[in-house]
Design an enzyme around this catalytic site. Structure first.
Site, PDB file in Angstrom:
ATOM      1  N   ARG A 171       0.829  -1.208   0.000  1.00  0.00           N
ATOM      2  CA  ARG A 171       0.000   0.000   0.000  1.00  0.00           C
ATOM      3  C   ARG A 171       0.860   1.254   0.000  1.00  0.00           C
ATOM      4  NH1 ARG A 171      -5.285  -2.132   1.754  1.00  0.00           N
ATOM      5  NH2 ARG A 171      -6.549  -0.439   2.548  1.00  0.00           N
TER       6      ARG A 171
ATOM      7  N   ARG B  84      -9.904   7.771   3.483  1.00  0.00           N
ATOM      8  CA  ARG B  84      -9.219   6.593   2.933  1.00  0.00           C
ATOM      9  C   ARG B  84      -8.855   6.823   1.467  1.00  0.00           C
ATOM     10  NH1 ARG B  84     -13.240   1.922   4.150  1.00  0.00           N
ATOM     11  NH2 ARG B  84     -11.691   0.542   3.263  1.00  0.00           N
TER      12      ARG B  84
HETATM   13  P1  AMP Z   1      -8.927  -2.889   3.450  1.00  0.00           P
HETATM   14  O1  AMP Z   1      -9.851  -3.943   3.949  1.00  0.00           O
HETATM   15  O2  AMP Z   1      -7.879  -3.428   2.516  1.00  0.00           O
HETATM   16  O3  AMP Z   1      -9.640  -1.677   2.917  1.00  0.00           O
HETATM   17  O4  AMP Z   1      -8.087  -2.376   4.744  1.00  0.00           O
HETATM   18  C1  AMP Z   1      -8.736  -1.801   5.859  1.00  0.00           C
HETATM   19  C2  AMP Z   1      -7.736  -1.007   6.669  1.00  0.00           C
HETATM   20  O5  AMP Z   1      -6.688  -1.873   7.137  1.00  0.00           O
HETATM   21  C3  AMP Z   1      -7.015   0.115   5.914  1.00  0.00           C
HETATM   22  O6  AMP Z   1      -7.779   1.306   5.851  1.00  0.00           O
HETATM   23  C4  AMP Z   1      -5.757   0.265   6.764  1.00  0.00           C
HETATM   24  O7  AMP Z   1      -6.019   0.957   7.965  1.00  0.00           O
HETATM   25  C5  AMP Z   1      -5.439  -1.179   7.137  1.00  0.00           C
HETATM   26  N1  AMP Z   1      -4.558  -1.831   6.124  1.00  0.00           N
HETATM   27  C6  AMP Z   1      -4.854  -2.872   5.299  1.00  0.00           C
HETATM   28  N2  AMP Z   1      -3.821  -3.200   4.527  1.00  0.00           N
HETATM   29  C7  AMP Z   1      -2.819  -2.328   4.861  1.00  0.00           C
HETATM   30  C8  AMP Z   1      -1.495  -2.137   4.393  1.00  0.00           C
HETATM   31  N3  AMP Z   1      -0.959  -2.891   3.415  1.00  0.00           N
HETATM   32  N4  AMP Z   1      -0.761  -1.145   4.963  1.00  0.00           N
HETATM   33  C9  AMP Z   1      -1.264  -0.374   5.950  1.00  0.00           C
HETATM   34  N5  AMP Z   1      -2.508  -0.489   6.435  1.00  0.00           N
HETATM   35  C10 AMP Z   1      -3.294  -1.464   5.888  1.00  0.00           C
END
Ligand code: AMP
Length: 216
Positions: free
Chosen positions: A88, A171
């Site tokens: 990310r 986000r």
């Molecule tokens: P997602 O389900 O992929 O939208 O992830 C939900 C949340 O998890 C994100 O908004 C971040 O806070 C955290 N997160 C998930 N993957 C990452 C990553 N590779 N690096 C940092 N934070 C992450």
């Protein structure tokens, strides 16, 4: 095969990832899912991550990189994987490249799913999830079923804290500032396939599939 899936939150990566993995017998690795599991069980990682996640910020790179290193040690990923939500940031991508080099392997394809910010806000702020079976619904486009029709018990529908509109906007900002630069990073390695994420699940899947290397 080893895929990386990049796209704004709510672009449909999770749904498409499931199908790609099922049809190609590879394992999906969603860092968001692993973090949410850690929050649920109250692990040390979960306690730290929760604060970042509910405010729509990224969890610090060092925690994510350690988590990925440990996770990819599992034999479950030996036939290939699709990374959904990782890397990310540029430091995560660099650390991942080092890890791949150590294992003498490389990424085959980076899928970039394009969806506009306004479309994302409509999609995510209506998104609802069933706690029991984990299925994803939308209040307008795919309304949750009668609770008794749950695949695994009784549907318990909720909205993720980070799916509230204000958090979604944050986000998206994080995505544009910290994750979008990965497109250039991977384009310089000629790995990126741009996919229009607007359309039915089948239409988007067909677009994705047209980019698969022939041996997949
Ligand atoms: P997602 O389900 O992929 O939208 O992830 C939900 C949340 O998890 C994100 O908004 C971040 O806070 C955290 N997160 C998930 N993957 C990452 C990553 N590779 N690096 C940092 N934070 C992450």
């Amino acid at each position: 095969m080893k895929f990386v899936f990049i796209g704004p939150p709510g672009a449909g990566k999770g749904t498409q990832a499931e199908r790609i993995c099922a049809e190609n017998n590879i394992k999906q690795l969603s860092t968001g899912d692993i973090l949410r599991h850690n929050v649920k069980i109250g692990s040390e990682l979960g306690k730290v991550a929760k604060e970042y996640m509910t405010s729509g910020r990224l969890v610090p790179d060092n925690l994510i990189i350690d988590m990925i290193k440990e996770e990819l040690n599992s034999p479950l990923y030996s036939n290939g994987f699709l990374l959904d939500g990782f890397p990310r940031t540029i430091p995560q991508a660099q650390a991942f490249d080092e890890l791949l080099q150590k294992f003498n392997t490389k990424i085959d394809l980076v899928l970039l799913l394009d969806v506009s910010d306004e479309e994302i806000i409509t999609r995510i702020s209506g998104r609802r999830i069933c706690k029991t079976c984990n299925r994803v619904f939308h209040v307008v486009f795919n309304p949750p079923p009668d609770p008794k029709e749950c695949d695994k018990g009784i549907c318990d529908i909720y909205q993720r804290d980070d799916d509230k509109e204000e958090t979604v906007r944050h986000r998206l900002e994080v995505y544009h500032n910290q994750t979008k630069p990965l497109v250039e990073y991977y384009s310089s390695q000629s790995l990126v396939a741009h996919i229009d994420g607007i359309g039915s699940l089948d239409e988007v899947y067909d677009r994705i599939k047209s980019h698969f290397p022939s041996k997949v």
